[in-house]
Structure formats: C-alpha cells, structure tokens
Design an enzyme around this catalytic site. Structure first.
Site, mmCIF file in Angstrom:
data_model
loop_
_atom_site.group_PDB
_atom_site.id
_atom_site.type_symbol
_atom_site.label_atom_id
_atom_site.label_comp_id
_atom_site.label_asym_id
_atom_site.label_seq_id
_atom_site.Cartn_x
_atom_site.Cartn_y
_atom_site.Cartn_z
ATOM 1 N N GLU A 35 0.827 -1.185 0.000
ATOM 2 C CA GLU A 35 0.000 0.000 0.000
ATOM 3 C C GLU A 35 0.871 1.247 0.000
ATOM 4 O O GLU A 35 0.954 1.981 0.976
ATOM 5 C CB GLU A 35 -0.930 -0.001 1.212
ATOM 6 N N GLY A 37 1.860 5.001 -1.498
ATOM 7 C CA GLY A 37 1.117 6.111 -2.075
ATOM 8 C C GLY A 37 1.251 7.340 -1.221
ATOM 9 O O GLY A 37 1.801 7.326 -0.133
ATOM 10 N N TYR A 51 -4.016 7.752 6.409
ATOM 11 C CA TYR A 51 -2.803 7.816 5.630
ATOM 12 C C TYR A 51 -2.276 6.428 5.307
ATOM 13 O O TYR A 51 -2.523 5.475 6.011
ATOM 14 C CB TYR A 51 -1.730 8.608 6.385
ATOM 15 N N ARG A 52 -1.503 6.332 4.257
ATOM 16 C CA ARG A 52 -0.896 5.066 3.872
ATOM 17 C C ARG A 52 0.618 5.239 3.843
ATOM 18 O O ARG A 52 1.121 6.229 3.351
ATOM 19 C CB ARG A 52 -1.401 4.630 2.494
ATOM 20 N N PHE A 53 1.308 4.255 4.378
ATOM 21 C CA PHE A 53 2.747 4.300 4.432
ATOM 22 C C PHE A 53 3.314 3.039 3.796
ATOM 23 O O PHE A 53 2.728 1.974 3.890
ATOM 24 C CB PHE A 53 3.223 4.413 5.885
#
Length: 632
Positions: A35, A37, A51-53
């Site tokens: 994931e 982005g 949020y994506r990390f």
C-alpha cells in the site's frame, strides 16, 4: 489591535539554542507493504486523516535472560525484572494484534545456556522469528511468566553469563536481513538490569560498540529499556555509547530505570510507536527565509478496526473491486471515459480530470507567516476542528531546528501566537491557522509528557460563523448563583485525558483478545465515564436539597411530567410553515442553480410549504424544488 509584522520576533530566529511524543497506537499503524502512495487527508470538521505508508514496522525484543533478571525486587509487589519484561512484551503483542497486525515482532534471549540462531552464536536464543503477532505466539510467551514460568525457563534454557552483546546485536541484524517483505522501520528494544555487561572483557565491549554502530549506519534503531537494579542503573558505564539518541531528543535527558510495569510500558509505548508526520513542508517567514517542519497528530480519535470481508466457503479475505458501466448500453467504462459535472442553472457543466484538479489547486503546500497576535486574542469559540502539532524537520533543511527553536522561545517569551496561511498538501484549500507555542514537559522519571513545538489551531472563516437565536431565560439571583458555586467547588477534580478510556472500544478489544486466545469469556471493561454517585453525594451533603429549595417551587416533583401549555390560537395553527424566501427569489435560485446556498432547514421548510417531500439529503430537497418550479 493592529497586527504585528515580522519584526523583533522574526529577526530573533537568527540565534538560538538546541531543544528536545506520544501518539495514539490504535488503528492505521500497520498497512500492507503493497500500500504505497501519497498521504491523503479528509477535509471537514469531523474528518480524520487516513494515511498510507510504504513497508511494515519491525520490532525485536532483545531480552537479558541472565540470573540477575530473575531475582525478585525487594519490598515490591511486582515479581522479577524478567516477569515485568515478559508482561510488557505480551501487552505490545496484544495491542499490535488490535492496531496493526501486519507489523513484524520477534523475541530474542541472551545470557542463557542453550542457543538457537542462524549464525550459531553461543548463549543467544531466538524464541520467535520476525513475524506477525498472533494468539499462538502470545500463548508461547505466557509459558514463561510467573513462578512456574521461571522454573520452566530455567529447566529449558538455563543461564550463562559468558555471552557477547555484540553477537546478540548481530543475530538481531540477521533477523532483519532474512525478512522477505519491505520494512519501513527497524527497531530493537533491549531489556536488561545490567549496566556494565562486559566490565571485565574489553574485546567484547568493543565488539558491542562496533555492532551498535553498524546497526545505526543501516538504519536500525536500538533503544535501551533499562530496569531497576540494586544501587541504581548507570547508563554512562556502557550503554551511552551503544543506544540511539534521536535527533529530536536531548542527550542529557534519559528516562530513569523502570521498577514498575506501568513505567516500563510508558517508555516502551513512547518508543514503539514511531513519530509519523502527516506532512512535511516549509514555514516561510518571508519570501527569502524558510525552514522545514513536520506536522503531526498528537491526539486522534480511535475507531474500531475495519471489519474484513471473508469468503464464506474458505474464510479467505476477499478484495472489493469497483467497475463503472454505461447505464444505457451496459458497456464497461474506462477512467478516461468518465468526466465530472456540476449542475448550474439547470445545465450540466462537464469538466475534464485535469480541469477539476486545477480548480482545487490554490497554491503550493506550506505555512506562510502573516504576523503575530497576543495569545489572549485566541478564544474558545474559535475552535472549529482538532488541532495538529508542528515540529522541526532537520532532515529536509539543515538549520531548521535552530530557526524553529528561536521562533518558539521568542513566542513563549512574548506570549504571542503566529498567524499563518496553511496549505497542507496539493489540492487542499488554504486555511488561516494560529501557531500556539508549547514548552517541553517531562515527568519525575524524565519521560517526555509534552513535546516542545507549536499547536496548529484552525481558525474559522467569516462564512463559518453562525448567528444563533437564544431564547431569553429567567435570570438566577445572587443566592442561587452562590449556592451553585458551592456545588461546583465540591465536585471539582483534576482532569487527565489518560484517565478515561472509551468503554465501547475497550470492551471490543477485550472481546477480540478473548477470541484470539481461546478464553472462556472476555474480561469486562470498566466504564470510567460513569459518575461516582455515592462519592458525589458524600461530598455534596445537603447542598443539593438547599439548591432545590432556592430554585424549584414547593410542590415541584422531578418525576412528574410537565403539562403542555396551550396557547391561544393553537387550534388555528398554520399547517404549513412560514418561509422567509419569496417565490420570485426561489425561481431565481432554481434558474441560476444556486439552491445549494440555502441551508437544509430552509430547504425543508420550503418543501413543506409547497407540499413536497421534505425528508432526505440536501441534494434530494434541491432536486424536488427544481422539478417543482421547472414544471410551472
């Protein structure tokens, strides 16, 4: 009062000294390595950023298993340092299962007779490889807790003080290297109550320092969770050259040794949860002077974890995919085949994707200083959404910490706040914010409880302010006010945010834990939000009865229902509500496509007035009025 421009406060940022987090660990801390982005933020008063990390967190618990760790504390209810360590590790495992089960955890022992590791180092035993936390792994840890666990540990592994800490660190490094997935953060937590493990062997001490330096060079963080020992734990003897000190921490401030589980858990959670920036951007003092900062959430609402959809036949997770089809032909549409449209004046105005992105783009992201105002000018009613926190980001612009500290100290000294124009990221509208300075606070054990920096307070626009009509109330007399003051004084207590847990969340997590660990029944969570009525009654005494006598009539009964007062003309009450908007104005709104400017309440009253359906969403009300007036 006139606004101060960048004068004395702004110029003071050219000279400064150095300076030194706690975040929620529920939800959203462990995304898949796939994931990747950009971080995205929802806007709005109730929005919570999601949020994506990229990559997974990885954490190795490196535990000293020598005899000293199994000696009980004197005059302490807690068992041994080893018991406290295992309970702490277990707590982290259970919290990770709830909050971020994709993270990788491992447990490594050193100082024992047996050994098990890929390099065959002596007296080092890898109990659990780096893998996802799960019920079986927790049950394995539980075997070595308590009196029976100590006996089992001694019989299974034994103890041996002829270990090498450098080789233990090397074994941990090998565990990180053996992981196939992408790792975003790599951390080792070292639990020990021995402050000078290689006092009589300089070669082993040198090897440990060398291996610690190698870990630091490869981005692996080593944290010391030192435990209480007779005579005290002296970090300067050995570990000051071994452990990592973050760039944002003061070298002179190190947490005290832990003798209680609560204190140990506080240190572990502060280190275990990494500081994740919502965004990293520049703060512009003027067009020629700027420094970089990171924006964080110190407090964020905790939610229940998202449910996972499973295929009923195999219980395997399923993925949801969305497809767009042509409503008339049924053919599949590609993203390039669709456009966005806005209805204006009964016309659908279609826009290309590039045009919609351009409309949303106001300026480049950043904080742009407008000026300074006294802190006293910030009022409670200015609150419009949760605040954020700003901290220097030295990794992007060298010298940012120095400039940031100078600005912070000068704002604290002069008791002022900085007003800024804030654009968090691309395609988000600008906000006017106040930067409120905050000093660093540490507790008795020198653990940071409040970081130094600026709180970002979002200020309302003029459009956000509402005029509320308040009904006139009967004023209270002086005697009634004084009596209520006495009641309030008796019920006052010191509020702490960490004293109250969400009972719904706590019970949900306990239910999950019971299912995962095959418990007979879940532990019941205590609802700390329930008022302590007996204690309140004891404190108040007769004050409540005295207040009732002052306020209510003699025949007042709180259990009785108040009779509805009938007013003259009720029988002739209008069935349709009055509306303040004329029919001509409504037609103008419909023709121009600007009905959306009206409030939902006004739209509902208008729909009821014309006999239209008044329920549903705002767009449904607008559509009903548009259809009604278009046909007349």
């Amino acid at each position: 009062m006139e606004m101060w421009v960048l004068g004395e406060v702004g110029m003071a940022v050219l000279s400064a000294a150095a300076m030194a987090d706690w975040v929620s660990y529920y939800r959203g801390d462990g995304p898949d390595e796939e994931e990747d982005g950009e971080q995205q933020e929802e806007e709005g008063p109730e929005a919570v950023a999601d949020y994506r990390f990229s990559g997974r967190d990885s954490l190795i618990f490196l535990v000293d298993a020598s005899k000293a760790m199994f000696e009980p504390y004197e005059n302490e209810e807690a068992a041994t340092p080893f018991d406290m360590t295992m309970q702490c590790i277990r707590n982290v495992y259970t919290s990770k299962i709830i909050s971020s089960d994709k993270d990788l955890l491992s447990v490594v022992f050193y100082g024992m007779e047996n050994n098990k590791n890929s390099a065959d180092f002596k007296h080092i035993y890898v109990l659990q490889e780096l893998d996802n936390p799960g019920a079986k792994r927790i049950l394995e840890l539980d075997q070595y807790r308590g009196d029976e666990g100590r006996v089992l540990f001694r019989e299974t592994f034994g103890h041996n003080a002829d270990y090498s800490l450098g080789e233990a660190l090397w074994a941990c490094s090998n565990l990180f290297s053996d992981v196939r997935v992408r790792l975003s953060h790599k951390r080792i937590m070292l639990f020990t109550n021995e402050d000078n493990p290689h006092a009589n062997d300089s070669a082993k001490a040198k090897l440990a320092r060398t291996r610690a330096g190698d870990l630091r060079d490869t981005g692996i963080i080593l944290d010391l969770m030192h435990l209480k020992k007779p005579g005290g734990f002296d970090i300067s003897l050995f570990y000051r050259d071994i452990i990592n000190v973050a760039e944002d921490e003061d070298l002179g401030i190190q947490p005290d040794e832990s003798g209680k589980l609560e204190h140990l858990m506080k240190k572990v959670r502060a280190k275990e949860t990494r500081k994740r920036a919502l965004s990293r951007l520049n703060l512009y003092l003027n067009k020629d002077l700027s420094f970089s900062v990171g924006v964080y959430n110190l407090i964020q609402k905790a939610y229940k974890p998202y449910p996972v959809k499973l295929y009923r036949e195999t219980n395997e997770p399923v993925k949801t995919k969305t497809r767009v089809f042509n409503g008339k032909t049924g053919s599949l549409l590609l993203p390039s085949d669709t456009k966005r449209a806005q209805t204006y004046g009964n016309r659908q105005i279609a826009m290309e994707k590039e045009e919609t992105e351009e409309v949303k783009r106001f300026d480049s992201p950043g904080l742009f200083l407008i000026g300074f105002k006294p802190l006293s000018m910030l009022k409670q009613h200015h609150h419009i959404r949760p605040s954020q926190f700003m901290y220097p980001e030295e990794s992007l612009v060298t010298g940012s910490t120095t400039l940031f500290n100078a600005l912070l100290m000068k704002c604290l000294e002069k008791e002022v706040m900085a007003l800024c124009r804030y654009i968090a990221r691309r395609n988000t509208p600008p906000r006017i914010v106040a930067l409120i300075p905050q000093e660093e606070e540490v507790d008795e054990q020198k653990v940071q409880i409040a970081p130094p920096g600026f709180h970002i307070i979002f200020l309302p626009y003029a459009d956000d302010k509402r005029n509320v009509d308040f009904t006139e109330k009967v004023p209270a007399n002086r005697e009634q006010v004084d009596k209520m003051k006495g009641i309030i004084q008796k019920l006052r207590f010191k509020y702490r945010t960490d004293s109250f847990e969400n009972p719904v969340l706590q019970q949900h997590f306990r239910n999950l834990e019971a299912l995962a660990l095959d418990m007979l029944e879940p532990e019941q969570a205590e609802d700390l939000t329930m008022p302590k009525t007996e204690e309140m009654s004891r404190r108040l005494g007769n004050l409540v009865e005295e207040f009732k006598q002052l306020v209510y009539p003699p025949d007042y009964s709180p259990e009785g229902k108040a009779a509805k007062r009938k007013q003259a003309g009720d029988a002739q009450a209008e069935k349709r509500p009055k509306i303040e908007i004329s029919e001509d104005s409504l037609r103008s709104y419909v023709q121009n496509g600007t009905l959306g400017k009206l409030t939902v309440s006004a739209l509902k009253d208008t729909c009821r007035h014309y006999g239209l359906r008044s329920g549903g969403k705002k767009q449904e009300l607008i559509d009903a009025l548009t259809e009604y007036f278009s046909g007349r």
